[in-house]
Design an enzyme around this catalytic site. Structure first.
Site, PDB file in Angstrom:
ATOM      1  N   ASP A   4     -57.587 -47.882  62.130  1.00 51.45           N
ATOM      2  CA  ASP A   4     -59.053 -47.821  62.122  1.00 51.45           C
ATOM      3  C   ASP A   4     -59.629 -48.064  63.511  1.00 51.45           C
ATOM      4  O   ASP A   4     -60.595 -47.405  63.916  1.00 51.45           O
ATOM      5  CB  ASP A   4     -59.637 -48.851  61.148  1.00 51.45           C
ATOM      6  CG  ASP A   4     -59.301 -48.569  59.698  1.00 51.45           C
ATOM      7  OD1 ASP A   4     -59.084 -47.398  59.352  1.00 51.45           O
ATOM      8  OD2 ASP A   4     -59.261 -49.537  58.916  1.00 51.45           O
TER       9      ASP A   4
ATOM     10  N   ASP B 185     -55.371 -53.045  54.902  1.00 52.53           N
ATOM     11  CA  ASP B 185     -56.286 -53.601  55.896  1.00 52.53           C
ATOM     12  C   ASP B 185     -56.017 -55.089  56.015  1.00 52.53           C
ATOM     13  O   ASP B 185     -55.700 -55.752  55.021  1.00 52.53           O
ATOM     14  CB  ASP B 185     -57.736 -53.379  55.477  1.00 52.53           C
ATOM     15  CG  ASP B 185     -58.160 -51.917  55.573  1.00 52.53           C
ATOM     16  OD1 ASP B 185     -57.642 -51.200  56.445  1.00 52.53           O
ATOM     17  OD2 ASP B 185     -59.017 -51.507  54.782  1.00 52.53           O
TER      18      ASP B 185
END
Length: 192
Positions: free
Chosen positions: A149, A129
């Site tokens: 995401d 991330d």
């Protein structure tokens, strides 16, 4: 008009596959760039507090929940990918569903790739991330996320919208709610 929007099975499958491949490639490429160029777990302001880059590796789900059961998330992602493929092959005949499911599949495959191939190992890999938008989360702890995401969240919202407005996989429309509302209005008029 609905007939112009209908796709045959191979066309729907091709559209889903192409979109999934593009999203998967974009996700993995941006993760590669993040890993190669960003310092680990240090904020890199791009637009002050509005948009930042923050490289981290997430063993859990959203907000790092469930870090001890990473393999469950791997199985869930794999199940979603299988369901999308089966739905596409069996039922999807409209561009709207093919686009939504293709982009969703790409996001799912992006994070599934991390779970399968990244450290610490197969089925328990940590998801990379690096996108941080602190303003977006209001009073909740801010999330750090990735390209996959973004597609997963936006396409799940799109799935909900298609379901609510009654678009079926074959492109036909659910008419029950409209017919029931018209019937209720007619009943109310006759009772007056």
């Amino acid at each position: 008009m609905a007939s112009r929007k209908r796709l045959n099975g191979p066309a729907a499958g091709a559209l889903v596959a192409i979109l999934a491949a593009v999203v998967l490639a974009a996700d993995q490429f941006t993760k590669y760039l993040a890993l190669e160029n960003l310092p680990y777990q240090r904020e890199v302001p791009v637009l002050g507090d509005f948009f930042q880059l923050y490289l981290t590796k997430n063993p859990g789900a959203a907000f790092s929940l469930g870090t001890g059961v990473t393999w469950l998330f791997t199985l869930a992602l794999a199940a979603v990918a299988v369901v999308v493929v089966v739905l596409t092959v069996r039922s999807v005949r409209t561009r709207s569903w093919a686009i939504v499911l293709g982009l969703l599949l790409g996001g799912v495959l992006g994070n599934l790739t991390d779970r399968l191939l990244r450290e610490p190992g197969f089925l328990v890999g940590h998801v990379v991330d690096f996108i941080h938008t602190p303003w977006m989360w209001l009073w909740f702890p801010s999330a750090i996320y990735n390209v996959a995401d973004m597609f997963i969240v936006t396409m799940m919202i799109s799935v909900a919208v298609l379901v609510v407005i009654g678009v079926r996989f074959d492109g036909s429309r659910e008419r029950r709610n409209v017919d029931e509302a018209a019937g209720a209005a007619a009943t109310a008029d006759t009772e007056r």
